[in-house]
Write a protein that holds these residues in place. Sequence first.
Motif, PDB file in Angstrom:
ATOM      1  N   ALA A 240       0.834  -1.206   0.000  1.00 44.43           N
ATOM      2  CA  ALA A 240       0.000   0.000   0.000  1.00 44.43           C
ATOM      3  C   ALA A 240       0.869   1.257   0.000  1.00 44.43           C
ATOM      4  O   ALA A 240       0.603   2.224  -0.739  1.00 44.43           O
ATOM      5  N   TYR A 241       1.903   1.258   0.859  1.00 42.60           N
ATOM      6  CA  TYR A 241       2.778   2.422   0.925  1.00 42.60           C
ATOM      7  C   TYR A 241       3.493   2.642  -0.410  1.00 42.60           C
ATOM      8  O   TYR A 241       3.703   3.787  -0.840  1.00 42.60           O
TER       9      TYR A 241
ATOM     10  N   PHE B 223       4.229   6.212  -5.324  1.00 43.85           N
ATOM     11  CA  PHE B 223       4.216   6.580  -6.737  1.00 43.85           C
ATOM     12  C   PHE B 223       3.239   7.743  -6.993  1.00 43.85           C
ATOM     13  O   PHE B 223       3.529   8.669  -7.771  1.00 43.85           O
ATOM     14  N   ALA B 224       2.083   7.664  -6.317  1.00 45.67           N
ATOM     15  CA  ALA B 224       1.099   8.746  -6.502  1.00 45.67           C
ATOM     16  C   ALA B 224       1.642  10.066  -5.974  1.00 45.67           C
ATOM     17  O   ALA B 224       1.493  11.124  -6.601  1.00 45.67           O
TER      18      ALA B 224
ATOM     19  N   GLY C 260       4.359  15.431  -6.677  1.00 41.91           N
ATOM     20  CA  GLY C 260       5.437  16.261  -6.143  1.00 41.91           C
ATOM     21  C   GLY C 260       5.405  16.408  -4.643  1.00 41.91           C
ATOM     22  O   GLY C 260       6.027  17.323  -4.099  1.00 41.91           O
ATOM     23  N   LYS C 261       4.694  15.540  -3.940  1.00 39.11           N
ATOM     24  CA  LYS C 261       4.617  15.618  -2.474  1.00 39.11           C
ATOM     25  C   LYS C 261       5.768  14.823  -1.871  1.00 39.11           C
ATOM     26  O   LYS C 261       5.615  13.691  -1.411  1.00 39.11           O
ATOM     27  N   LEU C 262       6.940  15.446  -1.840  1.00 40.47           N
ATOM     28  CA  LEU C 262       8.153  14.759  -1.403  1.00 40.47           C
ATOM     29  C   LEU C 262       8.135  14.423   0.086  1.00 40.47           C
ATOM     30  O   LEU C 262       8.685  13.400   0.521  1.00 40.47           O
TER      31      LEU C 262
ATOM     32  N   ARG D  40       8.769  10.798   1.555  1.00 42.47           N
ATOM     33  CA  ARG D  40       9.767  10.486   2.589  1.00 42.47           C
ATOM     34  C   ARG D  40       9.122   9.738   3.763  1.00 42.47           C
ATOM     35  O   ARG D  40       9.676   8.782   4.303  1.00 42.47           O
ATOM     36  N   SER D  41       7.936  10.180   4.150  1.00 40.09           N
ATOM     37  CA  SER D  41       7.238   9.529   5.257  1.00 40.09           C
ATOM     38  C   SER D  41       6.901   8.083   4.911  1.00 40.09           C
ATOM     39  O   SER D  41       7.069   7.166   5.732  1.00 40.09           O
ATOM     40  N   ASN D  42       6.397   7.855   3.677  1.00 39.92           N
ATOM     41  CA  ASN D  42       6.063   6.490   3.248  1.00 39.92           C
ATOM     42  C   ASN D  42       7.303   5.578   3.234  1.00 39.92           C
ATOM     43  O   ASN D  42       7.246   4.406   3.642  1.00 39.92           O
TER      44      ASN D  42
END
Length: 565
Positions: free
Chosen positions: A367-368, A373-374, A379-381, A385-387
């Motif tokens: 799931a992560y 990829f999404a 562009g939500k870096l 990083r959290s994932n």
Amino acid sequence: MSAQHDNRKRQADELKRARQEIARLEQRIRELQDVEDRKYRQLVETLDDVVYAVDTEGRITFVSAGVKQFGFEPDKIVGRSLEAFVFPDDLAMVQRDLAITLTTGAATRTLWRGVDKGGKIRFVHDSCSPVRDDAGRIVGAQGILRDVTREQEARTALQKSEEALSRSEEALRRSEERYRLLFENAPSTLWEFDASGLRQFVEELRAQGHDPAAYLKEHPNLVARAVGTVKLIDVNQAGLHLFRAGARDDILNNVEKILLHDAAARFTDHVAALVAGRTLCEMESQLHDLEGNALDLFIRWQFAPGHEQTWDKILVSMLDITKRKRAERALERATKDLIEAEKWAAIGQMASGISHEINQPLTAMQAYTDNTFAFLEQGKLDDVRSNLTLTRELLQRASEITRQLKMLTLGGSCEEEPVCLQTAVNNTLAFLAARARAQGVAMTHRMPPDALTVRANLFRLEQVLMNLTANAFDAMRRSATRELHVSLAAEGGIAVLTVRDSGPGIPDQHLQAVFDPFFTTKKDGGGMGLGLSVSLRIIRDYGGNIEAANHPDGGAVFTVRLPVA
């Protein structure tokens, strides 16, 4: 006149000095006598033998501390008759010999049976001599009693054995033909040796000032030489068959292939027995036949009667126990296989839980990964990083589960090293977490804050904990309340680990048998009854022990004790 006076005065002075010297010498003699008396009393009281004295009526007037070995206190038997401690059947003999000593003054030596305080018959060697007063009259007797029970029993057994052997040998001597018939057709392998050369070898060592037995042990290379002096004279048909020889000469001319193989390791005891003068010896050994095949044998040798001094005729019988030894080794291998099967049975029980534990992080990582990829496309870096951070934690979790499973199945190194018991407990409980959730078992533990270290092997300790906790889980299957309590504490220099469950407990009649191999109370056929037996063996290898009991509040409790490193 003056000279005569002086002479008398000088004589008086000399007489006075002589009397003083005599008095001094008498005092010194008394002191020496006191010292000798004390030495004598100390010697008597420290003897293992019993020193006694009786009056002319046979009543005991003195007895040394050695009588305690018969269960009596010295002060409790003074005044009693010596005859009170004699076995009834020997009483007349003891009375007769004591009367001889008291009436004729002759010393007697008697072997009689006494009765100790517990009623056990003891063989006693009695050396008795008269006691005389200053006028030379006999006023009593004194003696020394020595417990020769073991010697007498051994002598009796040896005598019976020698008598039986003598009768057998006499029958053989009466008929050489019969002897040959028995020898040739005996089902057991029979050999006849001439060890007179070995006797000469031993005498040469003695002549050189050596103790032959000790010297051969210190110089094992000489054992082969010593054995080489022994000559094989004869062998029967069973021996030819056993050692795969076509004819008697095949063995007589090649005996070194059989006897000298690893002689220093396996014939030292035989040679030492001969040197010590033993007339019979029995032991297991391994020889080789003429084709090089190993043979496990029970060997018994003895001197032929009348040849104990010359060593020129030693009779040897050999019983082939190769099949028995193979069966024992096969049983040992089977036991090891069963122990391994027990471990795999436990692993099988936890397979579903392990699968669940690994599937959880794998599903989450899937799931992560999809979300990552999404987020990258958007562009939500920070979210990426959290994932990735969460995915790494899940990978570490799956890796730890895999590591524990690998250690359990492969075993790792079994070398002893300092092991933290808290680590072993935490690893085991973590491994059991999935099974606990599946069975609804609440696991609690109590451990000291400081590391409690023992000298052992981490994997083997975890194997013990897995066995104990797996048994606890099985015991609680039908319990309304399912709780597993693990506690760890130090008592002096001992680490104490307890595993307690809330099951029905162990029936009292089974408490002493739970550690026996193959014993199990499981009615559904689960388990082979080896887990606790294996666990006990492991803990004892490390100098500890395991005890089983029932807790006062219900359930079984197993207590493991190990010395702290």
